[in-house]
Motif scaffolding. Structure first.
Motif, PDB file in Angstrom:
ATOM      1  N   GLN A 274      21.307  12.073  49.629  1.00 40.88           N
ATOM      2  CA  GLN A 274      20.572  12.138  50.895  1.00 40.88           C
ATOM      3  C   GLN A 274      19.579  13.288  50.875  1.00 40.88           C
ATOM      4  O   GLN A 274      18.418  13.142  51.253  1.00 40.88           O
ATOM      5  N   GLY A 275      20.066  14.456  50.442  1.00 34.68           N
ATOM      6  CA  GLY A 275      19.185  15.611  50.377  1.00 34.68           C
ATOM      7  C   GLY A 275      18.066  15.423  49.378  1.00 34.68           C
ATOM      8  O   GLY A 275      16.910  15.797  49.637  1.00 34.68           O
TER       9      GLY A 275
ATOM     10  N   LEU B 126      19.955  22.321  51.872  1.00 32.27           N
ATOM     11  CA  LEU B 126      18.611  21.754  51.880  1.00 32.27           C
ATOM     12  C   LEU B 126      17.549  22.837  51.893  1.00 32.27           C
ATOM     13  O   LEU B 126      16.508  22.708  51.245  1.00 32.27           O
TER      14      LEU B 126
ATOM     15  N   LEU C  94      26.506  16.544  54.212  1.00 32.16           N
ATOM     16  CA  LEU C  94      25.288  16.094  53.537  1.00 32.16           C
ATOM     17  C   LEU C  94      25.628  15.626  52.134  1.00 32.16           C
ATOM     18  O   LEU C  94      26.186  16.379  51.340  1.00 32.16           O
ATOM     19  N   TRP C  95      25.281  14.390  51.823  1.00 32.84           N
ATOM     20  CA  TRP C  95      25.486  13.882  50.490  1.00 32.84           C
ATOM     21  C   TRP C  95      24.335  14.339  49.596  1.00 32.84           C
ATOM     22  O   TRP C  95      23.184  14.417  50.043  1.00 32.84           O
TER      23      TRP C  95
ATOM     24  N   ARG D 191      20.064   9.805  57.648  1.00 30.36           N
ATOM     25  CA  ARG D 191      21.189   9.116  58.295  1.00 30.36           C
ATOM     26  C   ARG D 191      20.743   8.157  59.392  1.00 30.36           C
ATOM     27  O   ARG D 191      21.131   7.017  59.412  1.00 30.36           O
TER      28      ARG D 191
ATOM     29  N   ASP E  99      14.688  23.279  58.516  1.00 30.51           N
ATOM     30  CA  ASP E  99      15.799  22.337  58.635  1.00 30.51           C
ATOM     31  C   ASP E  99      16.458  22.606  59.980  1.00 30.51           C
ATOM     32  O   ASP E  99      16.996  23.689  60.217  1.00 30.51           O
TER      33      ASP E  99
ATOM     34  N   PHE F 127      18.651  16.102  59.914  1.00 33.93           N
ATOM     35  CA  PHE F 127      19.868  15.340  59.656  1.00 33.93           C
ATOM     36  C   PHE F 127      20.773  15.523  60.865  1.00 33.93           C
ATOM     37  O   PHE F 127      21.704  16.324  60.843  1.00 33.93           O
TER      38      PHE F 127
END
Length: 214
Positions: free
Chosen positions: A68-69, A93, A64-65, A179, A85, A152
């Motif tokens: 992105q989060g 996250l 996870l970048w 993504r 999640d 994700f």
């Protein structure tokens, strides 16, 4: 420079670190070693918990970048209700969702190593006992009380997951996918570009579109 001196410099490995002259044989050995190391990591750390899940429904963990989060949580800003999640990985996250007021915050993850890391992350943030990380198969979890769902996951599982979410989520729920979007759904909003893009889907709109299309 004359060709012969140039060849001599190349032969001596000029301009490269000591021992950097791998050649084709060395590169092949490095590639094989890297592949073996990657497989060993998967077998030891990432495979546990997957053995009882059908192959088509397996969800390998993906890194996870940070952006992105951040984009995913931005699309849930101001919302309330239970936040989950699905395939929570290392728990980042879930911890951040709780920090931003999305409570209760729950992560579902089968991998015991990632669960341990998630719980350590929550403890380090001061949220021990406040966020939950559960070793449960996301395909067997009842999501009828979830109002914010973060996804994700790989694109191969999106179609069957879409059916599960449609069947179980409440009308007011919002799903945020990172993504890869849900191929058959139209997003209510989106944020970011390229690999950092995330998509938000409001179940009321998704169901209305599904009814109109049937």
């Amino acid at each position: 420079m004359d060709p012969e001196p140039l060849e001599e410099l190349r032969a001596e490995g000029w301009g490269r670190p000591e021992g950097a002259r791998l050649g084709w044989s060395g590169l092949l050995q490095l590639a094989v070693a890297s592949g073996v190391a990657a497989w060993a990591t998967w077998a030891a750390l990432l495979m546990p918990g997957f053995r009882r899940v059908p192959l088509r429904l397996q969800v390998p963990p993906l890194p996870l970048w940070p952006q992105q989060g951040a984009n995913a949580l931005a699309l849930l800003q101001g919302r309330t209700g239970k936040t989950v999640d699905l395939g929570s990985g290392d728990g980042r996250l879930v911890v951040e969702a709780y920090r931003q007021g999305l409570r209760p915050a729950v992560g579902y993850e089968l991998n015991p190593w990632l669960l341990c890391l998630s719980k350590y992350r929550a403890w380090k943030a001061g949220y021990h006992g406040k966020v939950s990380f559960l070793k449960k198969d996301l395909w067997k979890v009842n999501l009828s009380d979830c109002y914010n769902v973060i996804v994700f996951l790989a694109p191969s599982v999106k179609p069957p997951l879409a059916s599960k979410l449609l069947a179980e989520l409440p009308e007011e729920a919002r799903v945020v996918a990172g993504r890869f979007p849900f191929p058959s759904w139209t997003p209510s909003s989106t944020l970011g570009q390229g690999l950092e893009q995330v998509w938000a889907y409001d179940m009321k709109e998704v169901r209305r579109a599904a009814q109109q299309g049937s």
